[in-house]
Structure formats: structure tokens, C-alpha cells
Design an enzyme around this catalytic site. Sequence first.
Site, mmCIF file in Angstrom:
data_model
loop_
_atom_site.group_PDB
_atom_site.id
_atom_site.type_symbol
_atom_site.label_atom_id
_atom_site.label_comp_id
_atom_site.label_asym_id
_atom_site.label_seq_id
_atom_site.Cartn_x
_atom_site.Cartn_y
_atom_site.Cartn_z
ATOM 1 N N GLU A 103 7.211 73.195 4.517
ATOM 2 C CA GLU A 103 8.108 72.150 4.011
ATOM 3 C C GLU A 103 7.524 71.663 2.688
ATOM 4 O OE1 GLU A 103 9.055 68.919 6.703
ATOM 5 O OE2 GLU A 103 9.153 67.492 5.043
ATOM 6 N N GLU A 142 9.522 61.609 -1.986
ATOM 7 C CA GLU A 142 9.898 60.733 -0.874
ATOM 8 C C GLU A 142 9.561 59.298 -1.270
ATOM 9 O OE1 GLU A 142 9.705 62.156 3.481
ATOM 10 O OE2 GLU A 142 7.949 63.057 2.527
#
Length: 201
Positions: A62, A67
Site C-alpha cells: 500500500e 493522509e
Amino acid sequence: EQDEFGKDMYTSARIKTKGKADFRYGKFEIKAKLPKGKGTWPAIWMLPSSTTEYGGWPMSGEIDIMEHVGYLQNIIHSNVHCQKYNGLDGSNKGWAKKVEGVSEEFHTYGFEWLPDKLIFTVDGETIFTYDPDEYVGNSKNVTKDEWPFDKEFHLIMNIAYGGSWGGSSGTDDGCLPQQMQVDYVRVYQSDVISALAEKEK
């Protein structure tokens, strides 16, 4: 936003390119203005388009380009997850950077995916480089456990609300509705690196 859907109290949106635009290596730039408020959790990230060879998360990897969680305003996170280093045990590799005005202004979140390393940037400034050689000694020791990033991935842009990280300090429904505004998504690929990728298949 707070909008009941079935048994859920909230709805949120996600855009993903899987099956429409899958990528292997390249330079990515996403110019965006982020939501604001306790509980918001926007992300610009990538997942493998197939997990048949290396297996399910985290084995196939990933890539978290950006974020942000609303209770840590103006802090941008970039992270990498793989079998050896992942969020299940807190060993994921990444970095955080303070960037003023992420919810008031557009900023460019960048990511350069090379055959041997991942480079993350904000407004052109490198904030983190994932180079597995730094952790295992040299490239001869790197396995798929540290580097599953030789397969096609797809891009995801979404806003979550609450959840294990976004809601870990509570939520504030008074901030809703929120949005992540995206000015553009640009992907650049090198003929030389693309040829290398084809040769490695």
C-alpha cells in the site's frame, strides 16, 4: 456528510482508477485542498490492482501519498506498507510534515515511483523516501516482503469520517459537510522506465 444510508449515519465519497488506469512506476502530482474538522480523514493513496501473486494486505503493498486527520490540522502524512513493514504492528515506514493552510489553500502532493525506491513530496519538497536498501543492507537482500512495488497499482482519492485513525480523538458533526477539492491529477511516465518495466514482466 451526515446523511443516513441504511444503518449508517454518514456518507462519504471515493474515486478509484482500478481497471481504468493502472500504473507501474511514474511521477504523480495531485493538487488538492483538504477538508477540515475533527473526524475527517482524507487520503490520496494507491493499492495493488491484483493480489494474486503476493497475496492480500499487507503482502502486496500500500502506498499512502497523502493522509490527513482533522484532529492534527496542517500535518501531512506519507506512508508505505508491505509485509515486512506495516501498520498492523506499527512498523510501517513513513514521515509527517507540518504544512500550513492545507484546508484553506491548494497544495501539490507528489510521489515518484522508481524501480528501487519511492519518493514523496509536498509542493516539490521531498518529505520521505522509502529505499528498502536502507533497511536490509543492500539490494541483494531485498525481497517481495520489503518491495512488492513492482506490480500495477491504482490511484484512490477519498474522504473517510471517523474510523480507527480519523476518529481516534472523537468526531465533530458540526464540521459537516466537508469536501476535498482536487484541482488536477497528473501522471508522468518515462519511456526508459516503462521499457524496463516491460522487460521485467
